[in-house]
Design an enzyme around this catalytic site. Structure first.
Site, mmCIF file in Angstrom:
data_model
loop_
_atom_site.group_PDB
_atom_site.id
_atom_site.type_symbol
_atom_site.label_atom_id
_atom_site.label_comp_id
_atom_site.label_asym_id
_atom_site.label_seq_id
_atom_site.Cartn_x
_atom_site.Cartn_y
_atom_site.Cartn_z
ATOM 1 N N LYS A 96 0.900 -1.149 -0.041
ATOM 2 C CA LYS A 96 -0.018 -0.069 -0.012
ATOM 3 C C LYS A 96 0.987 1.208 -0.020
ATOM 4 O O LYS A 96 1.634 1.288 0.960
ATOM 5 C CB LYS A 96 -0.784 -0.036 1.208
ATOM 6 C CG LYS A 96 -1.542 1.307 1.256
ATOM 7 C CD LYS A 96 -2.758 1.357 2.170
ATOM 8 C CE LYS A 96 -3.648 2.414 2.377
ATOM 9 N NZ LYS A 96 -4.540 2.666 3.649
ATOM 10 N N LYS A 144 -2.012 -1.580 -3.853
ATOM 11 C CA LYS A 144 -2.923 -0.452 -3.777
ATOM 12 C C LYS A 144 -2.138 0.987 -3.946
ATOM 13 O O LYS A 144 -1.086 1.041 -3.023
ATOM 14 C CB LYS A 144 -3.759 -0.429 -2.446
ATOM 15 C CG LYS A 144 -4.589 0.760 -2.248
ATOM 16 C CD LYS A 144 -5.449 0.518 -1.072
ATOM 17 C CE LYS A 144 -5.940 1.834 -0.734
ATOM 18 N NZ LYS A 144 -6.569 1.895 0.815
HETATM 19 C C1 PBG Z 1 -7.079 3.771 5.271
HETATM 20 C C2 PBG Z 1 -7.665 3.662 3.850
HETATM 21 C C3 PBG Z 1 -7.493 4.328 2.603
HETATM 22 C C4 PBG Z 1 -8.099 3.811 1.438
HETATM 23 C C5 PBG Z 1 -8.474 2.418 2.036
HETATM 24 N N1 PBG Z 1 -8.306 2.336 3.724
HETATM 25 C C6 PBG Z 1 -6.788 5.745 2.416
HETATM 26 C C7 PBG Z 1 -5.532 6.100 3.342
HETATM 27 O O1 PBG Z 1 -4.830 5.214 3.603
HETATM 28 O O2 PBG Z 1 -5.651 7.297 3.770
HETATM 29 C C8 PBG Z 1 -8.052 4.246 0.304
HETATM 30 C C9 PBG Z 1 -8.939 3.939 -0.701
HETATM 31 C C10 PBG Z 1 -9.391 4.828 -1.746
HETATM 32 O O3 PBG Z 1 -8.749 5.538 -2.130
HETATM 33 O O4 PBG Z 1 -10.219 4.304 -2.540
HETATM 34 N N2 PBG Z 1 -7.030 2.724 6.098
#
Ligand code: PBG
Length: 375
Positions: A243, A300
Site C-alpha cells: 500500500k 494499492k
Molecule cells: C485507510 C484507507 C485508505 C483507503 C482505504 N483504506 C486511505 C488512506 O490510507 O488514507 C483508500 C481507498 C481509496 O482511495 O479508494 N485505512
C-alpha cells in the site's frame, strides 16, 4: 550505399474508394495495382512470414484471441456506511458513489449480489463524536461496522463481506493507528494490539475476510494468531501488503472524513505507507505478509502500480487483489464530465490493464456498473 529499395504491397479495394466496414477488410475484392510512392514501387506483397494483423481482421477473430476478459466475479465493491436513517449521501469527489445507512446498504448488497459481484468491502463514516485520539470506538461492540456486517451477512449470506482493519475512521488525527507519546509518529506495536482486537470483533460479527490497510509491521501475524487462538480459523486475511503513500486516496478521505486531521498538521502517512518510488520494498512487504499468514495479497493503488502487481503476481501463489482507488475513479469521472475522455471506454481499459498486469480481483468503485455491463 546499397541497391535502391523496392517495396511492394497488396493494394486492397479500399484504394478504389469503395466504402467498407471494418469486418470487410481482406475479404472484399482484393485488387492488385501498382502504387508509386516516391522512388518505391509497390506491385507485390511484402515477403512477410508473419502478418499479426491477420488475427485482428474481424470482430470474431479479435474476440477469439482476446487474452484478458473481464467478468462480474472479478470485482469487489467498496461501500461506505453511515449510521441513522438518512438518505444516501453523495460524495462530491466521487460522482455516483454514496454513503448508505445500514438498511440501504443491504439493498445495495442485494443488487450487487444479483449482478454477480461476489464481494463487498465496507468502510464506515463516523460522526465526530465517535472519534478520539485512541480510536476507541473501533473496539465498541455495538459499533456501526459490526452491525453492518451482521445485517448484510444475515440478509445476503452468500455475498462475501470484507471489512477494513485500520483506525483512520475512528481517530481525530486520521492516522491508521494510535500515536506515540510525543505525537510525532504512529506507535507500531500498540497499534497492532488494538487492530488485532478490532479484527477479532469483526470476525466474531461474521465477516468473511478482514483487510488490514494500516501498514503496521507484524499486523498480519498478530491478527492470524489472535483469530486462531479465538477459534476464528475460517476468517481470511486480505493484506494490503503493497500500500503506497498515494495522493490518489484524496476522495476516499473525503468519503470517510479522515482528511482533516483536527487541529493537527497535514496528514502524512509516509512513515508507514510505502514510498511510491520503491519497488523492492513493495515486493518485500508482500513476502512478509505471505509468511505471516495472509490469504490474499493486495496492491494499492492499482493503475499507477501495474509493475508492482506483476511483480507480486510472479512471486506469490496467493490470490492477488488490486485496489483501483478513489482518485483513479475520480480522474476518469472528472475527465469524462469535461468531455475529454470516454467514460465507458476508459473505465473498461483501466480495469482490463489491472487484470492483465496480474490481479485476480479488483476493488473498484466501478464494480456495479461493470457487472451491469458484463452480466
Ligand atoms: C485507510 C484507507 C485508505 C483507503 C482505504 N483504506 C486511505 C488512506 O490510507 O488514507 C483508500 C481507498 C481509496 O482511495 O479508494 N485505512
Amino acid at each position: 550505399g546499397g541497391a535502391p529499395i523496392e517495396v511492394t504491397i497488396m493494394v486492397t479495394s479500399m484504394m478504389g474508394g469503395k466504402a467498407m466496414g471494418v469486418d470487410d477488410f481482406g475479404s472484399g475484392g482484393r485488387g492488385r495495382g501498382v502504387l508509386k510512392c516516391g522512388n518505391m514501387s509497390f506491385d507485390r506483397p511484402l515477403d512477410l512470414v508473419e502478418r499479426p494483423r491477420r488475427l485482428r481482421r474481424t470482430a470474431s477473430l479479435r474476440r477469439m484471441v482476446q487474452e484478458t476478459v473481464l467478468r462480474p466475479a472479478d470485482f469487489i465493491a467498496p461501500l461506505f456506511v453511515i449510521d441513522g436513517k438518512g438518505a444516501p449521501q453523495p460524495i462530491k469527489s466521487m460522482p455516483g458513489v454514496f454513503r448508505y445507512n445500514v438498511k440501504d446498504l443491504i439493498k445495495e448488497c442485494r443488487a450487487l449480489h444479483k449482478l454477480g459481484v461476489p464481494a463487498v468491502a465496507l468502510f464506515p463514516k463516523l460522526a465526530a463524536k465517535f472519534k478520539d485520539a485512541g480510536g476507541t470506538h473501533a473496539l465498541d461492540e455495538d459499533g456501526l461496522i459490526l452491525r453492518a456486517v451482521a445485517a448484510v451477512k444475515s440478509a445476503v449470506p452468500e455475498l462475501t463481506v470484507i471489512t477494513d482493519v485500520a483506525l483512520d475512521p475512528y481517530t481525530t488525527h486520521g492516522h491508521d493507528g494510535v500515536l506515540t507519546e510525543s505525537g510525532d509518529d504512529v506507535d507500531n506495536d500498540r497499534s497492532v494490539a488494538i487492530l488485532s482486537e478490532m479484527a477479532l470483533l469483526q470476525a466474531e460479527a461474521g465477516v468473511d475476510i478482514v483487510a488490514p490497510s494500516d501498514m503496521m509491521d507484524g499486523r498480519i501475524a498478530a491478527i492470524r494468531e489472535t483469530f486462531d487462538d479465538a477459534g476464528q480459523t475460517d476468517t481470511a486475511i486480505m493484506a494490503y501488503s503493497a500500500k503506497f503513500n498515494s495522493a490518489y486516496y484524496g476522495p476516499f478521505r473525503d468519503a470517510v472524513g479522515s482528511s482533516q486531521a483536527a487541529g493537527t498538521r497535514l496528514l502524512s502517512k509516509a512513515t508507514y505507507q510505502l514510498d511510491p518510488a520503491n519497488r523492492r520494498q513493495a515486493i518485500n512487504e508482500a513476502a512478509l505478509d505471505e509468511d505471516e499468514g495472509a490469504d490474499f495479497i493486495m496492491v494499492k493503488p492499482a493503475g499507477a502500480y501495474l509493475d508492482i502487481i506483476r511483480d507480486v503476481r510472479e512471486r506469490t501463489g496467493k490470490p492477488v487483489a488490486a485496489y483501483q482507488v478513489s482518485g483513479e475513479y475520480a480522474q476518469i469521472q472528472a475527465a469524462a464530465k469535461l468531455g475529454w475522455l470516454d467514460l465507458e471506454k476508459c473505465r473498461h481499459e483501466s480495469l482490463l490493464a489491472i487484470k492483465r498486469a496480474g490481479a485476480d480481483m479488483i476493488l473498484t468503485y466501478f464494480a456495479k456498473d461493470m457487472a451491469k455491463l458484463l452480466g
